[in-house]
Write an enzyme that holds these catalytic residues in place. Structure first.
Site, short mmCIF file in Angstrom:
data_model
loop_
_atom_site.label_atom_id
_atom_site.label_comp_id
_atom_site.label_asym_id
_atom_site.label_seq_id
_atom_site.Cartn_x
_atom_site.Cartn_y
_atom_site.Cartn_z
N GLU A 249 -3.64 49.83 -6.41
CA GLU A 249 -2.59 48.96 -6.97
C GLU A 249 -3.26 47.78 -7.65
OE1 GLU A 249 0.51 49.31 -7.22
OE2 GLU A 249 1.15 50.75 -5.70
N CYS A 283 0.93 39.83 -9.22
CA CYS A 283 0.73 41.02 -10.07
C CYS A 283 1.98 41.31 -10.90
CB CYS A 283 0.38 42.21 -9.20
SG CYS A 283 1.59 42.49 -7.91
P1 NAD Z 1 -10.30 41.60 -5.90
O1 NAD Z 1 -10.34 42.93 -6.55
O2 NAD Z 1 -11.36 40.61 -6.22
O3 NAD Z 1 -10.30 41.76 -4.30
C1 NAD Z 1 -9.44 42.66 -3.65
C2 NAD Z 1 -10.08 43.08 -2.34
O4 NAD Z 1 -11.29 43.78 -2.60
C3 NAD Z 1 -10.45 41.93 -1.43
O5 NAD Z 1 -10.23 42.32 -0.08
C4 NAD Z 1 -11.93 41.75 -1.69
O6 NAD Z 1 -12.61 41.16 -0.60
C5 NAD Z 1 -12.39 43.17 -1.90
N1 NAD Z 1 -13.59 43.26 -2.73
C6 NAD Z 1 -14.05 42.36 -3.62
N2 NAD Z 1 -15.17 42.82 -4.22
C7 NAD Z 1 -15.40 44.04 -3.72
C8 NAD Z 1 -16.38 45.04 -3.98
N3 NAD Z 1 -17.35 44.87 -4.88
N4 NAD Z 1 -16.29 46.20 -3.30
C9 NAD Z 1 -15.30 46.41 -2.41
N5 NAD Z 1 -14.35 45.50 -2.13
C10 NAD Z 1 -14.39 44.33 -2.77
O7 NAD Z 1 -8.86 41.04 -6.22
P2 NAD Z 1 -8.23 39.61 -5.91
O8 NAD Z 1 -8.83 38.60 -6.81
O9 NAD Z 1 -8.27 39.33 -4.43
O10 NAD Z 1 -6.70 39.91 -6.29
C11 NAD Z 1 -6.23 39.75 -7.56
C12 NAD Z 1 -5.90 41.06 -8.24
O11 NAD Z 1 -5.05 41.87 -7.41
C13 NAD Z 1 -5.13 40.83 -9.52
O12 NAD Z 1 -5.58 41.67 -10.53
C14 NAD Z 1 -3.70 41.20 -9.10
O13 NAD Z 1 -2.85 41.53 -10.16
C15 NAD Z 1 -3.96 42.35 -8.21
N6 NAD Z 1 -2.76 42.63 -7.40
C16 NAD Z 1 -2.09 43.81 -7.57
C17 NAD Z 1 -0.94 44.05 -6.83
C18 NAD Z 1 -0.16 45.35 -6.94
O14 NAD Z 1 0.62 45.64 -6.04
N7 NAD Z 1 -0.32 46.13 -7.97
C19 NAD Z 1 -0.48 43.09 -5.95
C20 NAD Z 1 -1.19 41.89 -5.84
C21 NAD Z 1 -2.34 41.68 -6.55
#
Ligand code: NAD
Length: 463
Positions: A249, A283
């Site tokens: 997502e 999002c």
């Molecule tokens: P992110 O991708 O940086 O982090 C998401 C998760 O992944 C966190 O738990 C983080 O610790 C982990 N993570 C970070 N780097 C990683 C790696 N290299 N390998 C594995 N795991 C890793 O995202 P964010 O900044 O926390 O969230 C923002 C994003 O999430 C935005 O793009 C937003 O639109 C999206 N989002 C989508 C939805 C949806 O339902 N579609 C809902 C909310 C947020």
């Protein structure tokens, strides 16, 4: 002043200390509000082993029994909703009312899937005799890694946890380090509600380290991830060669298509409520308001009047704050007009309204994820739809209009997993929520969100 409370890991039903700890700052005072455990690879192995052991017991329970335990979990969330909301408010700066609403909606999701657990069915298609035919039965996918972001730290854990548990899976939750406390509290509640040890674990710590350990672990059957596309691609590259099931997502770039007969008060309400909710860190944000040229002046006037009444919470991260200003600088450099958007104090910014931005300008090409809304003129409905579908995102779109037939035709032409007509409330537990195109793979919530944690078995009985 005493030392801040420690939040150990939750593994195999018990709280476990770690060697390293992460200091969680209070988004308002900057003081350390808690030390959370930093999980290492050994903790990942222990959580996966516990989840595999628990799987046998958990999926052997009758769906009704799983439903009863989930219902107890949901009630436990209701009972301490204020405490969870307060943790979220302080760890990420979300205004308290928004945090409370998130917790309440998340508890509704748990209650919904408690009911769905019972409704997971076995279908029998009769054959020639009473003992022959086809049985089609749901079986849990297995052990699930649930990796969630910080912007809705409780909801996005629960959207994975509740349906996975309802389907009979066991779950290892990895919250974002930027907002680990409310998510960890929710996981503890599941254990306190009586779910067997190992059914739910919570590993706080470094995203890349734990993410890779989970996504490559032979004991993990599915990764359910919400976050950025960059990380999603990384996780998919780990999971794909190991043939693990995936739900991704990702972000959106929400278009709001304004039809010529729209109620402009509703347009302004949808644009401002969804454009600036959670300081734009959502999002499902409205990012582009696509408006007929003759209505643009009036839409802007009504939006400005509403924006003047807003008070946003601080941006959750320094990175977000820098990104906000970089996007606005880019817009100005490309000739767009920017109103507002200044830093007020600390990490709080004023809502920004951009006009005159076109393709090639970052605010209309990339998910801003900061409180910026662009108003873009579209000569007619067809060109508004073309612009709505132009960036490679497809999460949530919005349509405002008077004639319902036109609204429905327009909504169906918008390539998003969800399109909201004449309003802004996007999420309900019983309807699927998922990104199309660059916004993701798979679905959460609703019946499809439950079946995402099911593998089907056909028992063909011939004699
Ligand atoms: P992110 O991708 O940086 O982090 C998401 C998760 O992944 C966190 O738990 C983080 O610790 C982990 N993570 C970070 N780097 C990683 C790696 N290299 N390998 C594995 N795991 C890793 O995202 P964010 O900044 O926390 O969230 C923002 C994003 O999430 C935005 O793009 C937003 O639109 C999206 N989002 C989508 C939805 C949806 O339902 N579609 C809902 C909310 C947020």
């Amino acid at each position: 002043m005493g030392s801040p409370p420690r939040w150990p890991l939750l593994v195999a039903g018990t709280l476990q200390d770690t060697e390293d700890w992460w200091q969680v700052p209070d988004a308002f005072s900057g003081e350390v509000m808690a030390d959370v455990g930093m999980a290492g690879r050994r903790d990942v192995d222990a959580a996966v082993a516990a989840a595999r052991r628990a799987l046998t017991e958990w999926c052997a329970l009758a769906p009704r029994e799983r439903g009863i335990l989930l219902e107890r979990f949901g009630r436990a969330m209701d009972d301490v909703a204020d405490e969870i909301a307060d943790l979220m408010h302080h760890e990420m700066g979300k205004p308290l009312a928004e945090a409370a609403a998130e917790v309440a909606r998340a508890a509704e999701v748990v209650h919904y899937f408690a009911g769905e657990a019972e409704r997971l069915w076995t279908t029998q298609l009769p054959g020639q005799t009473p003992t022959t035919g086809s049985w089609i039965r749901p079986s849990p996918v297995g052990v699930v890694a649930a990796i969630s972001p910080w912007n809705f730290p409780v909801a996005l854990v629960v959207w994975k946890l509740a349906p996975a548990l309802a389907a009979g899976c066991t779950v290892i939750v990895k919250p974002a380090i930027e907002a680990p406390l409310a998510a960890a509290r929710v996981c503890r509640l599941a254990v306190e509600a009586g779910l067997p040890a190992g059914t739910v674990s919570c590993l706080t710590g470094d995203g890349p380290l734990i993410g890779e350990a989970l996504a490559t672990h032979p004991g993990i059957d599915k990764v359910a991830f919400t976050g950025s596309r960059r990380v999603a691609e990384q996780i998919a590259s780990w999971a794909a060669p190991r043939l693990k099931a995936l739900t991704l997502e990702l972000g959106g770039h929400g278009p709001l298509v304004v039809l010529p007969d729209a109620d402009l008060d509703v347009v302004a309400e949808v644009a401002v409520t969804q454009g600036y909710a959670n300081a734009g860190q959502a999002c499902y944000s409205v990012n582009r308001v696509l408006v007929p040229p003759e209505l643009a002046g009036e839409v802007l006037a009504r939006m400005r009047a509403r924006i003047a009444t807003l008070e946003l919470g601080p941006m959750a991260t320094e990175r977000g704050l820098r990104r906000h200003h970089a996007l606005l600088d880019d817009a100005r450099a490309k000739g767009a007009h920017v109103e507002g958007g200044d830093t007020l104090d600390g990490r709080r910014v004023a809502p920004a309204l951009v006009t005159g931005a076109g393709p090639g300008t970052r605010v209309v090409d990339e998910e801003p994820f900061t409180p910026i809304v662009s108003v873009v003129e579209a000569a007619d409905v067809a060109s508004a739809i073309t612009e709505a579908n132009r960036p490679d995102y497809g999460l949530v779109g919005y349509v405002c209009g008077g004639d319902m037939r036109s609204c429905l035709e327009t909504a169906q032409a918008i390539e998003c997993g969800t399109v909201v007509i004449n309003g802004w409330r996007v999420v309900v537990p019983y309807a699927p929520y998922g990104g199309w195109r660059g916004s993701g793979v798979g679905t959460e919530l609703g019946r499809p969100g439950l079946e995402a944690f099911v593998r089907w078995q056909h028992l063909r009985v011939l004699a």
